[in-house]
Each structure stands twice: as structure tokens, then as C-alpha cells.
Design a protein around this motif. Sequence first.
Motif, short mmCIF file in Angstrom:
data_model
loop_
_atom_site.label_atom_id
_atom_site.label_comp_id
_atom_site.label_asym_id
_atom_site.label_seq_id
_atom_site.Cartn_x
_atom_site.Cartn_y
_atom_site.Cartn_z
N VAL A 112 0.80 -1.22 0.00
CA VAL A 112 0.00 0.00 0.00
C VAL A 112 0.84 1.28 0.00
CG1 VAL A 112 -0.27 0.03 2.52
CG2 VAL A 112 -1.98 1.13 1.06
N GLU A 113 1.95 1.28 0.72
CA GLU A 113 2.79 2.48 0.77
C GLU A 113 3.39 2.79 -0.60
OE1 GLU A 113 5.64 2.50 3.89
OE2 GLU A 113 4.16 2.16 5.48
N TYR A 114 3.85 1.75 -1.27
CA TYR A 114 4.42 1.92 -2.61
C TYR A 114 3.35 2.42 -3.58
CZ TYR A 114 6.34 0.62 -7.18
OH TYR A 114 6.77 0.64 -8.48
N LEU A 115 2.17 1.82 -3.53
CA LEU A 115 1.09 2.19 -4.44
C LEU A 115 0.62 3.63 -4.20
CD1 LEU A 115 -0.97 -1.12 -4.37
CD2 LEU A 115 0.57 -0.33 -6.17
N GLU A 116 0.55 4.02 -2.95
CA GLU A 116 0.12 5.38 -2.64
C GLU A 116 1.13 6.42 -3.11
OE1 GLU A 116 -0.60 5.38 1.53
OE2 GLU A 116 -2.63 4.54 1.35
N GLU A 117 2.41 6.04 -3.09
CA GLU A 117 3.44 6.98 -3.50
C GLU A 117 3.58 7.07 -5.02
OE1 GLU A 117 8.23 7.91 -2.90
OE2 GLU A 117 7.28 6.28 -1.78
N TYR A 118 3.57 5.93 -5.71
CA TYR A 118 3.86 5.92 -7.14
C TYR A 118 2.63 5.79 -8.04
CZ TYR A 118 8.67 5.40 -5.60
OH TYR A 118 9.90 5.59 -4.98
N PHE A 119 1.54 5.22 -7.51
CA PHE A 119 0.34 5.04 -8.33
C PHE A 119 -0.91 5.45 -7.54
CE2 PHE A 119 3.52 2.06 -9.87
CZ PHE A 119 3.52 2.31 -11.25
N PRO A 120 -0.95 6.68 -7.04
CA PRO A 120 -2.07 7.11 -6.20
C PRO A 120 -3.41 7.15 -6.93
CG PRO A 120 -0.71 8.99 -6.83
CD PRO A 120 0.03 7.77 -7.26
N LYS A 121 -3.39 7.27 -8.25
CA LYS A 121 -4.63 7.36 -9.01
C LYS A 121 -5.03 6.05 -9.69
CE LYS A 121 -4.04 12.31 -10.02
NZ LYS A 121 -3.97 13.34 -11.08
N ALA A 122 -4.19 5.04 -9.55
CA ALA A 122 -4.47 3.75 -10.20
C ALA A 122 -5.64 3.05 -9.51
CB ALA A 122 -3.24 2.85 -10.17
N GLU A 123 -6.47 2.38 -10.30
CA GLU A 123 -7.57 1.60 -9.75
C GLU A 123 -7.06 0.21 -9.39
OE1 GLU A 123 -12.13 0.14 -10.83
OE2 GLU A 123 -11.04 1.48 -12.18
N LEU A 124 -7.32 -0.22 -8.16
CA LEU A 124 -6.83 -1.51 -7.67
C LEU A 124 -7.93 -2.55 -7.81
CD1 LEU A 124 -5.00 -0.32 -4.43
CD2 LEU A 124 -4.13 -0.44 -6.78
N HIS A 125 -7.56 -3.71 -8.38
CA HIS A 125 -8.52 -4.79 -8.64
C HIS A 125 -8.11 -6.02 -7.82
CE1 HIS A 125 -10.23 -2.65 -12.19
NE2 HIS A 125 -8.98 -2.20 -12.29
N GLU A 126 -8.98 -6.47 -6.93
CA GLU A 126 -8.69 -7.63 -6.10
C GLU A 126 -9.08 -8.92 -6.80
OE1 GLU A 126 -10.67 -7.06 -2.41
OE2 GLU A 126 -9.39 -5.38 -1.79
N GLY A 127 -8.14 -9.87 -6.85
CA GLY A 127 -8.39 -11.15 -7.50
C GLY A 127 -8.20 -12.31 -6.55
N MET A 128 -8.30 -13.55 -7.07
CA MET A 128 -8.18 -14.74 -6.23
C MET A 128 -6.79 -14.89 -5.65
SD MET A 128 -10.36 -17.78 -8.04
CE MET A 128 -9.66 -18.93 -6.84
N ASP A 129 -5.77 -14.72 -6.49
CA ASP A 129 -4.40 -14.81 -6.00
C ASP A 129 -3.47 -14.07 -6.95
OD1 ASP A 129 -3.56 -16.65 -8.14
OD2 ASP A 129 -4.68 -18.17 -7.06
N THR A 130 -2.22 -13.95 -6.53
CA THR A 130 -1.26 -13.18 -7.31
C THR A 130 -0.98 -13.84 -8.67
OG1 THR A 130 0.53 -14.33 -6.15
CG2 THR A 130 -0.14 -12.19 -5.29
N ALA A 131 -0.89 -15.15 -8.69
CA ALA A 131 -0.59 -15.85 -9.95
C ALA A 131 -1.73 -15.69 -10.95
CB ALA A 131 -0.31 -17.32 -9.68
N SER A 132 -2.98 -15.75 -10.48
CA SER A 132 -4.12 -15.56 -11.37
C SER A 132 -4.12 -14.16 -11.99
CB SER A 132 -5.44 -15.78 -10.61
OG SER A 132 -5.54 -17.10 -10.17
N SER A 133 -3.71 -13.19 -11.20
CA SER A 133 -3.62 -11.82 -11.71
C SER A 133 -2.55 -11.71 -12.78
CB SER A 133 -3.31 -10.86 -10.55
OG SER A 133 -4.33 -10.90 -9.58
N ALA A 134 -1.43 -12.37 -12.56
CA ALA A 134 -0.36 -12.36 -13.55
C ALA A 134 -0.81 -13.06 -14.84
CB ALA A 134 0.89 -13.04 -12.99
N ARG A 135 -1.50 -14.17 -14.69
CA ARG A 135 -1.99 -14.89 -15.87
C ARG A 135 -3.01 -14.05 -16.64
NH1 ARG A 135 -4.79 -20.67 -15.08
NH2 ARG A 135 -6.41 -19.36 -14.15
N PHE A 136 -3.87 -13.34 -15.91
CA PHE A 136 -4.85 -12.46 -16.55
C PHE A 136 -4.16 -11.40 -17.40
CE2 PHE A 136 -7.00 -8.32 -16.33
CZ PHE A 136 -8.16 -8.61 -17.02
N ILE A 137 -3.15 -10.78 -16.84
CA ILE A 137 -2.41 -9.75 -17.58
C ILE A 137 -1.75 -10.36 -18.81
CG2 ILE A 137 -0.43 -8.18 -17.49
CD1 ILE A 137 -2.82 -7.11 -16.01
#
Length: 278
Positions: A112-137
Motif C-alpha cells: 500500500v505504501e508503494y502504491l500510494e506513492e507511485y500510483f495514487p490514481k491507479a484503480e486496484l482490482h482484487e483477484g483470487m491470488d497473485t498468480a491468477s492476476s499475472a496470468r490475466f495480464i
Amino acid sequence: MKRIAVQGIVGSFHEDAAQRYFAEDIEVVECKSFTSVCKLVDTDQVDYAVLAIENSIAGSLLKNYQLIRDYHLRIIGEIYLHIQMNLMAVPGVKPEDITDIYSHPVALQQCVEYLEEYFPKAELHEGMDTASSARFISEERPTNAAAIGNLRSAELYQLNILDKGIETNKKNYTRFLILAKHGNHSKDANKASLCFEVGHFYGALAGVLNVFTEKEINLAKIQSVPVVGRPNEYTIHVDVEWENMENYEKAIHQVLKSVSSLAILGEYKRGDISVHDQ
């Protein structure tokens, strides 16, 4: 080839832990839930399972303690994995292009600290797990989005690492247990996971714990887990470590006299927390 059940998909931290622990060619069986993982071991559909039991930030997974007992599984080993989060995207995407970021909710919170500093306007999308998010991308190939996950998922799904180690706490570890239907006695065992119950009277628990002290057994962890359907009653889980097996065996013999029930969930070699840093 060994069949190993894990929660999540290939590229997840569970799968990463399995690959590192067995250090050989294995067949990974993906499961949607921890319950499914345990069922596969219990029904002999897999040889082993990898199950997260605690995280140095989030704490213990109490449900998983219950699952191990419910399915009468045996702990045959453990591995500690350094949880490092990385920002990844398809080739060509630059940090300034990113408007959407995908990952598991816990992973997003850990960054959260990194995201607030570098991507404060980015929309965050919660998924099942990190690997599923990587596969989606990897599959959708958006030019304005990134995922947060481990290095293995970036490699498997051919994503570029835009930034490494973006988690707030740099000393975040998850402990994974290696489970089997039947235990195998290890000559180099120096750690055990036990669970027991004691009566509700003054000094009952302290009396048990003092036995380990007297026998020079290190109490590595103690965790109380509520007994389902029995209010104000708990099963006590402890992890103990020793240098002398004879001392451990004497301690167990003495503890049996002071508890209403005792189960040895597994005796195994202690995992090294420093070996599997990324």
C-alpha cells in the motif's frame, strides 16, 4: 513423478514453495481451496500437499490447523518462503502507462505504501491470488495495467518486471507445511508439531509447558485454536525443537500424564528461514 496439491495455480507462492522444497520434477495439482488440497491427500489422489500455516505479518491460518486434524494428515516437512512482491506487465508497458493494478487483496495491502506513492490514481482490482492476476495480464495483454506477484509468475507468464521488492515490510515470510497421508520417520528430525488439550484448572497449561523446559526442548510456537461446538475450550498447538532426540521422547512420555489428549501431527527436519530468500 510426485503429485503435489497446492492452493492456487502454477506461479502462486504455494507452487513456488513446492518447487523449492522438492527440488525435482513434480506434477503440481491446482486447487481452489485449502479444503480441496487436504481432500486430495486424504483420498490418495496426490502424494503430498503444500499448505500455508502462518505468515510473519498476517499471523496463523487457524482454519488450516483444523483441516490437518480433521483429515488426520501428517506433517513431514516445512519450508519458509520470503514473500517478495513485484510489479509486472506485458512487454512494452511503462510505469507511466499504468492506470489499473491487479493482485490478491492481501498482496495489495502489503504494497500500500508503494502504491500510494507511485500510483495514487491507479484503480486496484482484487483477484483470487497473485498468480491468477499475472496470468490475466498475460492473456488479456492490456497496455494500461500491471499485476503484483512473485518472480516465478512473471517468468511463467512472460511478463516484464517493472519494479522489484515493492512490499512495505521487507522481512515478510510465510511458513508452509508439507503434508502426507502417512508420516515417515526421519532420522534427522529435530522439530515436531503437537496438539493437546488440558483441563480447566490452575496451572494446567503451565505444567505441560514446563516439561519441555525441564527436558531442554525449545518451544518454537504456541497457538490456541477454538474447539468447534465447545465454547471456551481450546486445542493447544505447539511446535517444539530439540538437539537431543532422547530428551524429546522423554518429554512426550511425561506430557502424556498431564493432558486429556495428545496428537503428534508430525516429526520432521526444521526448515531454514534463510535458504529460500529470493
